[in-house]
Design a protein around this motif. Structure first.
Motif, PDB file in Angstrom:
ATOM      1  N   LEU A   1       0.588  -1.038   0.265  1.00  0.00           N
ATOM      2  CA  LEU A   1      -0.142   0.051  -0.034  1.00  0.00           C
ATOM      3  C   LEU A   1       0.749   1.310  -0.049  1.00  0.00           C
ATOM      4  O   LEU A   1       2.078   1.233   1.025  1.00  0.00           O
ATOM      5  N   ASP A   2       0.934   2.595  -1.154  1.00  0.00           N
ATOM      6  CA  ASP A   2       1.627   3.083  -1.283  1.00  0.00           C
ATOM      7  C   ASP A   2       1.096   4.437  -0.136  1.00  0.00           C
ATOM      8  O   ASP A   2       2.546   4.808   1.108  1.00  0.00           O
ATOM      9  N   TRP A   3       0.175   4.381   0.723  1.00  0.00           N
ATOM     10  CA  TRP A   3       0.156   5.286   1.271  1.00  0.00           C
ATOM     11  C   TRP A   3       0.804   5.255   2.750  1.00  0.00           C
ATOM     12  O   TRP A   3       1.756   5.792   3.104  1.00  0.00           O
ATOM     13  N   ALA A   4       0.554   3.752   3.232  1.00  0.00           N
ATOM     14  CA  ALA A   4       1.331   3.139   4.002  1.00  0.00           C
ATOM     15  C   ALA A   4       3.128   3.318   3.848  1.00  0.00           C
ATOM     16  O   ALA A   4       3.279   3.607   4.910  1.00  0.00           O
ATOM     17  N   MET A   5       3.394   3.010   2.892  1.00  0.00           N
ATOM     18  CA  MET A   5       4.907   3.570   2.686  1.00  0.00           C
ATOM     19  C   MET A   5       5.076   4.549   2.926  1.00  0.00           C
ATOM     20  O   MET A   5       6.288   5.450   3.677  1.00  0.00           O
ATOM     21  N   TYR A   6       4.368   5.351   2.496  1.00  0.00           N
ATOM     22  CA  TYR A   6       4.923   7.238   3.107  1.00  0.00           C
ATOM     23  C   TYR A   6       4.793   7.033   4.608  1.00  0.00           C
ATOM     24  O   TYR A   6       5.588   8.030   5.110  1.00  0.00           O
ATOM     25  N   ASN A   7       3.420   6.825   4.674  1.00  0.00           N
ATOM     26  CA  ASN A   7       3.182   7.269   6.196  1.00  0.00           C
ATOM     27  C   ASN A   7       4.609   6.529   7.344  1.00  0.00           C
ATOM     28  O   ASN A   7       4.813   7.139   8.114  1.00  0.00           O
ATOM     29  N   TYR A   8       4.697   5.058   6.577  1.00  0.00           N
ATOM     30  CA  TYR A   8       5.604   4.855   7.442  1.00  0.00           C
ATOM     31  C   TYR A   8       7.428   5.567   7.570  1.00  0.00           C
ATOM     32  O   TYR A   8       7.816   5.681   8.409  1.00  0.00           O
ATOM     33  N   ALA A   9       7.462   5.469   6.266  1.00  0.00           N
ATOM     34  CA  ALA A   9       8.574   6.132   6.274  1.00  0.00           C
ATOM     35  C   ALA A   9       9.237   7.796   6.794  1.00  0.00           C
ATOM     36  O   ALA A   9       9.647   8.117   7.254  1.00  0.00           O
ATOM     37  N   THR A  10       7.794   8.517   7.547  1.00  0.00           N
ATOM     38  CA  THR A  10       7.138   9.790   7.498  1.00  0.00           C
ATOM     39  C   THR A  10       7.415   8.893   9.902  1.00  0.00           C
ATOM     40  O   THR A  10       8.524  10.300   9.546  1.00  0.00           O
ATOM     41  N   LEU A  11       7.804   8.125  10.068  1.00  0.00           N
ATOM     42  CA  LEU A  11       7.706   7.651  11.645  1.00  0.00           C
ATOM     43  C   LEU A  11       8.843   7.422  11.443  1.00  0.00           C
ATOM     44  O   LEU A  11      10.274   7.516  12.658  1.00  0.00           O
ATOM     45  N   LEU A  12      10.132   6.546  10.372  1.00  0.00           N
ATOM     46  CA  LEU A  12      11.481   6.760  10.680  1.00  0.00           C
ATOM     47  C   LEU A  12      12.133   7.325  10.691  1.00  0.00           C
ATOM     48  O   LEU A  12      13.223   7.836  11.438  1.00  0.00           O
ATOM     49  N   THR A  13      11.533   8.539   9.184  1.00  0.00           N
ATOM     50  CA  THR A  13      12.235   9.927   9.578  1.00  0.00           C
ATOM     51  C   THR A  13      12.958  10.368  10.919  1.00  0.00           C
ATOM     52  O   THR A  13      13.269  11.586  11.266  1.00  0.00           O
ATOM     53  N   LEU A  14      11.238  10.506  11.561  1.00  0.00           N
ATOM     54  CA  LEU A  14      11.044  11.380  12.621  1.00  0.00           C
ATOM     55  C   LEU A  14      11.248  10.626  14.084  1.00  0.00           C
ATOM     56  O   LEU A  14      11.338  11.028  14.692  1.00  0.00           O
ATOM     57  N   GLY A  15      11.634   9.792  13.695  1.00  0.00           N
ATOM     58  CA  GLY A  15      12.103   8.782  14.875  1.00  0.00           C
ATOM     59  C   GLY A  15      11.261   8.794  16.157  1.00  0.00           C
ATOM     60  O   GLY A  15      11.029   8.941  16.957  1.00  0.00           O
ATOM     61  N   GLU A  16       9.705   8.423  15.239  1.00  0.00           N
ATOM     62  CA  GLU A  16       8.115   8.119  16.199  1.00  0.00           C
ATOM     63  C   GLU A  16       8.071   7.316  16.568  1.00  0.00           C
ATOM     64  O   GLU A  16       7.450   6.436  14.904  1.00  0.00           O
ATOM     65  N   GLY A  17       7.706   6.123  16.997  1.00  0.00           N
ATOM     66  CA  GLY A  17       7.076   5.500  17.463  1.00  0.00           C
ATOM     67  C   GLY A  17       8.150   3.992  16.719  1.00  0.00           C
ATOM     68  O   GLY A  17       8.143   3.015  17.021  1.00  0.00           O
ATOM     69  N   VAL A  18       9.641   4.203  16.114  1.00  0.00           N
ATOM     70  CA  VAL A  18      10.234   3.669  15.578  1.00  0.00           C
ATOM     71  C   VAL A  18      11.824   3.847  16.329  1.00  0.00           C
ATOM     72  O   VAL A  18      11.883   5.364  15.815  1.00  0.00           O
ATOM     73  N   PRO A  19      12.761   3.387  15.783  1.00  0.00           N
ATOM     74  CA  PRO A  19      13.980   4.320  15.671  1.00  0.00           C
ATOM     75  C   PRO A  19      13.948   4.939  14.737  1.00  0.00           C
ATOM     76  O   PRO A  19      13.186   4.722  13.613  1.00  0.00           O
ATOM     77  N   GLU A  20      15.203   6.440  14.938  1.00  0.00           N
ATOM     78  CA  GLU A  20      15.256   6.978  13.734  1.00  0.00           C
ATOM     79  C   GLU A  20      15.448   6.189  12.429  1.00  0.00           C
ATOM     80  O   GLU A  20      17.266   6.016  13.116  1.00  0.00           O
ATOM     81  N   ASP A  21      15.557   6.408  11.154  1.00  0.00           N
ATOM     82  CA  ASP A  21      16.567   5.714  10.383  1.00  0.00           C
ATOM     83  C   ASP A  21      15.782   5.765   8.852  1.00  0.00           C
ATOM     84  O   ASP A  21      15.303   5.913   8.437  1.00  0.00           O
ATOM     85  N   ARG A  22      16.971   7.274   8.607  1.00  0.00           N
ATOM     86  CA  ARG A  22      16.562   8.011   7.072  1.00  0.00           C
ATOM     87  C   ARG A  22      16.575   7.008   6.039  1.00  0.00           C
ATOM     88  O   ARG A  22      16.807   7.222   5.109  1.00  0.00           O
ATOM     89  N   VAL A  23      17.889   6.010   5.849  1.00  0.00           N
ATOM     90  CA  VAL A  23      18.104   5.119   5.162  1.00  0.00           C
ATOM     91  C   VAL A  23      17.133   4.416   4.445  1.00  0.00           C
ATOM     92  O   VAL A  23      16.775   4.183   3.389  1.00  0.00           O
ATOM     93  N   ALA A  24      15.996   3.603   5.595  1.00  0.00           N
ATOM     94  CA  ALA A  24      15.245   2.546   5.538  1.00  0.00           C
ATOM     95  C   ALA A  24      13.962   3.559   4.948  1.00  0.00           C
ATOM     96  O   ALA A  24      13.341   3.676   3.923  1.00  0.00           O
ATOM     97  N   ALA A  25      13.859   5.002   5.387  1.00  0.00           N
ATOM     98  CA  ALA A  25      12.586   5.841   5.068  1.00  0.00           C
ATOM     99  C   ALA A  25      12.819   6.045   3.799  1.00  0.00           C
ATOM    100  O   ALA A  25      11.763   5.870   3.226  1.00  0.00           O
ATOM    101  N   LEU A  26      14.323   6.217   3.064  1.00  0.00           N
ATOM    102  CA  LEU A  26      14.359   6.890   1.458  1.00  0.00           C
ATOM    103  C   LEU A  26      13.743   5.781   0.859  1.00  0.00           C
ATOM    104  O   LEU A  26      13.392   5.099   0.096  1.00  0.00           O
ATOM    105  N   GLY A  27      13.904   4.480   1.326  1.00  0.00           N
ATOM    106  CA  GLY A  27      13.768   3.337   0.119  1.00  0.00           C
ATOM    107  C   GLY A  27      12.416   3.249   0.888  1.00  0.00           C
ATOM    108  O   GLY A  27      11.873   3.454  -0.556  1.00  0.00           O
ATOM    109  N   TRP A  28      11.585   2.895   1.299  1.00  0.00           N
ATOM    110  CA  TRP A  28       9.867   2.682   1.340  1.00  0.00           C
ATOM    111  C   TRP A  28       9.286   4.830   0.536  1.00  0.00           C
ATOM    112  O   TRP A  28       8.898   4.166  -0.340  1.00  0.00           O
TER     113      TRP A  28
END
Length: 249
Positions: A108-135
């Motif tokens: 689901l593309d919307w979930a990819m975007y939302n999950y990447a947002t949390l990864l970018t901010l480190g909210e609810g998950v450890p901050e991981d901008r490399v993974a965020a960019l991948g999503w």
């Protein structure tokens, strides 16, 4: 036992959907109560928005949960949104991230975007901008419509800030232009910023008007505050006016 909605012909369903708003709402509610996942997801959204029914975020979450239990990916994403933003429940970023991650992994593309947002901010998950960019790049590749446009806008910010990728204002500007064309109000604003910095104020003002037209009230307020302090003189007057013009539409 045959339910009322199961007994309806396609023609009867079409007639009720195209009839009075009350008929459409009643049909969707019947479908939700009969266990149809799509109807449950739609009815949940109606309750969340207060569209045709009283606004009830807690009830909306309940219907999203029921649809998600039937593997409805957008409903699962909306369960995540409810936990993310505290709609009908106490905020829980970790639960939000878990919902987004599962729906993203299932495509689901919307979930990819939302999950990447949390990864970018480190909210609810450890901050991981490399993974965020991948999503985000996966949402750009596989997504459609507004979800794709929003992902591309954030990719632009990664290029602009040099997060998980070399800093490139050229790549950032290209992403923002693409996002704006796709209908994302943040992309419109960022595209306008780049155009103004490059000296094309007339084009920038047009995109600021669209940003105002499509943006939320909170976004418009923040954008106006930024424009009022901008280094681009025209933004401090004409830019604010263009943004307000769009917001008034």
């Amino acid at each position: 036992m045959v339910t009322t909605i199961d007994a309806l012909t396609p023609e009867a369903i079409a007639a009720r959907l195209s009839g009075a708003p009350e008929e459409r709402t009643a049909l969707i509610r019947e479908g939700a109560q009969a266990g149809l996942a799509e109807a449950q997801a739609v009815y949940g959204q109606m309750l969340l928005d207060g569209a045709g029914v009283p606004c009830d975020p807690a009830a909306a979450l309940g219907w999203f949960v029921r649809a998600a239990a039937q593997h409805h990916l957008m409903a699962l994403n909306m369960v995540g949104r409810c936990y993310d933003l505290g709609w009908g429940t106490a905020p829980d970023k970790a639960k939000a991230a878990a919902c987004y991650r599962i729906a993203a992994q299932r495509g689901l593309d919307w979930a990819m975007y939302n999950y990447a947002t949390l990864l970018t901010l480190g909210e609810g998950v450890p901050e991981d901008r490399v993974a965020a960019l991948g999503w985000l790049r996966r949402a750009e590749r596989d997504g459609v419509g507004l979800a794709r446009a929003k992902a591309v806008n954030v990719i632009g910010s990664f290029h602009e800030d040099g997060w998980a990728t070399p800093r490139s204002m050229t790549d950032a500007a290209a992403c923002y232009a693409q996002s704006a064309e796709g209908g994302d109000f943040r992309g419109c604003f960022n595209h306008a910023r780049m155009l103004g910095a490059a000296g094309d104020v007339a084009a920038a003002l047009r995109w600021l008007t669209r940003a105002g037209e499509w943006g939320t009230a909170s976004f418009v307020a923040k954008a106006e505050a930024w424009l009022a302090k901008s280094d681009v003189a025209a933004f401090r007057s004409e830019g604010v006016a263009a943004l307000r013009l769009g917001a008034a539409c």
